[in-house]
Scaffold this active site. Structure first.
Site, short mmCIF file in Angstrom:
data_model
loop_
_atom_site.label_atom_id
_atom_site.label_comp_id
_atom_site.label_asym_id
_atom_site.label_seq_id
_atom_site.Cartn_x
_atom_site.Cartn_y
_atom_site.Cartn_z
N ASP A 1 0.87 -1.32 0.01
CA ASP A 1 -0.07 0.05 0.10
C ASP A 1 0.78 1.25 0.12
O ASP A 1 2.07 1.35 0.17
CB ASP A 1 -0.96 0.09 1.11
N THR B 1 -4.76 -8.62 2.64
CA THR B 1 -4.00 -7.57 1.99
C THR B 1 -2.66 -8.15 1.22
O THR B 1 -2.55 -8.16 0.05
CB THR B 1 -3.74 -6.34 2.81
N LYS C 1 -3.87 0.29 -3.09
CA LYS C 1 -4.87 -0.60 -2.39
C LYS C 1 -6.17 0.35 -1.89
O LYS C 1 -5.77 1.43 -1.38
CB LYS C 1 -4.42 -1.36 -1.30
N ASP D 1 -1.61 -9.56 9.54
CA ASP D 1 -2.92 -9.86 10.44
C ASP D 1 -3.68 -10.97 9.91
O ASP D 1 -3.32 -11.97 10.16
CB ASP D 1 -3.79 -8.43 10.68
N THR D 2 -4.85 -10.63 9.17
CA THR D 2 -5.59 -11.73 8.62
C THR D 2 -5.01 -12.01 7.20
O THR D 2 -5.37 -13.22 6.76
CB THR D 2 -6.95 -11.46 8.38
N ASP E 1 5.75 -5.54 4.72
CA ASP E 1 5.00 -4.66 5.42
C ASP E 1 5.51 -4.72 6.87
O ASP E 1 6.43 -5.47 7.23
CB ASP E 1 3.42 -5.54 5.29
#
Length: 200
Positions: free
Chosen positions: A57, A114, A80, A110-111, A106
């Protein structure tokens, strides 16, 4: 709360927002996992003109630029848009990834939504293969399943977050220790030596 509990100095690793340092009125040292991840990439041969560092991003551009400089390779940025929390969509890719080995950089995963969307977009733009590196492997919810099913070849995270059984559930996941970095920083603080020279 940390200050009220008696803390007299804070040592952190890769803050999600650097402005957090401004909330403290005690000495605050901010470390970066860059040297540890960079060494892992170099051991994998991910450097030079056949490699491109990709920021997933626009907010991570400065971080990605630092890695591209260290690894002597090019830089690309993904535009993004986040439609809702933990749901993102790739709109554009700025830069050339065709035929190159791409590294998505990055501060945390997290999940992994992205990350996996970005990896797919990079491959669709002609990258030969795609890897990822992040300091904090939160890896919550469906993260492990997403990484397993993704086009990612390998994902490096550090042990700032305990990974426990996650490596046994994901062959692509490699956990790097930041113990030496933190230990060296503590030693330098104790002796009054420079912290910033750790990242030259």
């Amino acid at each position: 709360l940390l200050t009220a509990a008696g803390a007299t100095r804070v040592l952190s690793v890769d803050l999600h927002a650097g402005q957090i340092q401004g909330f403290f009125n005690i000495p605050f040292d901010h470390l970066y996992a860059t040297p540890i991840l960079r060494e892992a990439f170099e051991r994998e041969g991910l450097c030079g003109e056949n490699t491109v560092v990709v920021s997933p991003d626009a907010g991570g551009t400065e971080r990605a630029r630092a890695y591209s400089k260290y690894l002597d390779c090019s830089l690309a940025i993904i535009d993004k848009r986040r439609e809702s929390p933990n749901v993102s969509q790739v709109h554009h890719l700025i830069g050339d990834v065709a035929g190159k080995r791409a590294i998505l950089i990055d501060d945390m995963i997290d999940t992994a939504g992205t990350l996996c969307n970005a990896a797919k977009a990079v491959m669709e733009h002609g990258a030969a293969e795609v890897y990822a590196g992040a300091t904090h492997g939160v890896l919550s919810g469906p993260a492990i399943e997403r990484i397993n099913e993704s086009v990612l070849r390998k994902v490096w995270v550090t042990n700032t977050v305990p990974q426990q059984d996650k490596t046994s559930r994901c062959d692509k996941l490699v956990v790097l220790s930041i113990a030496n970095l933190v230990g060296e920083a503590i030693k330098r603080i104790h002796h009054g030596d420079s912290i910033s020279s750790l990242f030259d």
